[in-house]
Design an enzyme around this catalytic site. Structure first.
Site, PDB file in Angstrom:
ATOM      1  N   THR A  72      22.989 111.754  28.788  1.00 10.24           N
ATOM      2  CA  THR A  72      23.510 110.603  28.500  1.00 10.24           C
ATOM      3  C   THR A  72      22.332 109.682  28.324  1.00 10.24           C
ATOM      4  O   THR A  72      22.587 108.683  27.509  1.00 10.24           O
ATOM      5  CB  THR A  72      24.282 109.961  29.597  1.00 10.24           C
ATOM      6  OG1 THR A  72      25.340 110.774  30.003  1.00 10.24           O
ATOM      7  CG2 THR A  72      25.271 108.732  28.901  1.00 10.24           C
ATOM      8  N   LYS A 109      25.508 107.121  36.139  1.00 10.06           N
ATOM      9  CA  LYS A 109      24.622 107.589  34.886  1.00 10.06           C
ATOM     10  C   LYS A 109      24.718 106.554  33.624  1.00 10.06           C
ATOM     11  O   LYS A 109      24.039 106.567  32.805  1.00 10.06           O
ATOM     12  CB  LYS A 109      24.896 109.061  34.723  1.00 10.06           C
ATOM     13  CG  LYS A 109      26.316 109.344  34.308  1.00 10.06           C
ATOM     14  CD  LYS A 109      26.536 109.466  32.670  1.00 10.06           C
ATOM     15  CE  LYS A 109      28.059 109.475  32.593  1.00 10.06           C
ATOM     16  NZ  LYS A 109      28.143 109.714  30.857  1.00 10.06           N
TER      17      LYS A 109
END
Length: 367
Positions: free
Chosen positions: A263, A206
């Site tokens: 994120t 991620k």
């Protein structure tokens, strides 16, 4: 069926948080709020001095630390009497710190790994690093959508805590259950998992996806390309996770889709901000905080290539940040790759040459 011991798990009374960056400080505040005797090890001597005089960590300056939350620059002091150690160390430095912790931590005391990444030199996941440096040590993984500043200001947050399956899964003796009740509060809600591999892979990849998402924002592109990036990025996480023995469905949880959405959509993320600066054509600002997605673009890709797992988005980020590939060329290459099927089970059934591949600017540069 054999009976399962469902007695309530007991929290660990004393918690040592090893790593005094923003996230380490936020987790120390979390443990303290949950009623645990908490110590925080901070490596930087100047930060220890500043906290001693102001109770403010320069890595998280807007959120003062409680007076009875012990802060120290001595690792042995932080670990003294701890029932559980939380390792909040950048992925490429975890091995060295883990070896130091192992020499000081009594046998059987568990560690919770919060580092997100793949080790550059070895291709090891963080739990594999711990297994090598702390053999036989019980360990769990904590990950999920959790900006440090929001955790520090006590905003509602949910995370995943994963530990290997065993007898009495999630019963009173299961490590994930004990870690969960140690940290849980009215605003910090842990969920339990027995898939540490899937949780770890999600956390590592991620950060790379967040750099890519920042690049899209910096280029002034809209919502369509970001949605495509997130969806196909989750597919890359799933592929790598399954190849390493994790479960595909883990990617749909907090540590996967939840953390990716967080994120990849906010400048609170150092990885997103780094990518946005690249997309705007600026040299990203250098600070004390580590941008994990930069290091892990290379290490995640190397691991995927070793396993034969295609991860074109991660490869694009690696080519941009480490090899100077022009961003527009990387985007064109992603868009004109072979036309494939989804979901994952059908991917191998279709590979059709893209009709725009003949356009010179869309020259294919990675798999």
């Amino acid at each position: 069926m054999p009976s399962v011991d469902l007695h309530e798990p007991l929290p660990y009374a004393r918690v040592a948080v090893i790593g005094g960056g923003a996230w380490g400080s936020a987790l120390a505040l979390t443990a303290h709020r949950a009623g645990r005797h908490t110590s925080l090890w901070v490596r930087e001597a100047d930060a220890v001095a500043e906290i001693a005089s102001t109770r403010r960590n320069p890595f998280l300056p807007d959120h003062p630390l409680a007076r009875d939350l012990r802060v120290t620059g001595a690792l042995s002091d932080a670990l003294d009497g701890a029932g559980m150690a939380i390792l909040v160390i950048p992925s490429q430095h975890l091995r060295a710190v883990a070896a130091r912790v192992e020499a000081l931590l009594p046998e059987g005391v568990p560690v919770v790994v919060c580092a997100k990444g793949v080790e550059a030199d070895t291709g090891a996941l963080m739990t594999q690093v711990i297994a090598e440096e702390m053999p036989g040590r019980p360990q769990a993984v904590l990950s999920g959508p959790s900006f440090a500043a929001e955790v520090a200001e006590n905003q509602p947050t949910a995370v995943t805590i994963a530990a290997p399956a065993g007898p009495g899964l999630f019963s009173g003796d299961h490590l994930a259950a004990r870690v969960a009740v140690t940290l849980a509060s009215e605003t910090f809600r842990p969920y339990l998992s027995d898939d540490p591999v899937g949780v770890e892979v999600s956390g590592a990849v991620k950060n790379v996806l967040a750099v890519a998402s920042g690049i899209i924002a910096g280029r002034g592109m809209g919502s369509n390309p970001r949605a495509a990036l997130l969806a196909r990025g989750l597919a890359e996480i799933s592929r790598l996770s399954v190849a390493l023995g994790g479960r595909a469905e883990t990617v749909l949880g907090l540590s996967g889709a939840g953390d990716v959405m967080l994120t990849c959509s906010s400048e609170q993320s150092r990885n997103f901000s780094f990518g946005k600066a690249l997309g705007e054509g600026h040299a990203p600002a250098k600070g004390r905080a580590v941008v994990e997605g930069v290091a892990n673009a290379r290490s995640v890709l190397a691991l995927a290539q070793r396993l034969g797992v295609p991860m074109p988005i991660c490869e694009a980020v690696d080519r941009i940040v480490h090899h100077g590939l022009p961003i527009d060329r990387a985007i064109a290459a992603l868009l004109t790759g072979p036309l494939r099927a989804e979901p994952r089970a059908l991917e191998h059934r279709a590979s059709i040459a893209h009709p725009a591949i003949a356009v010179p600017r869309a020259e294919r540069v990675f798999a």
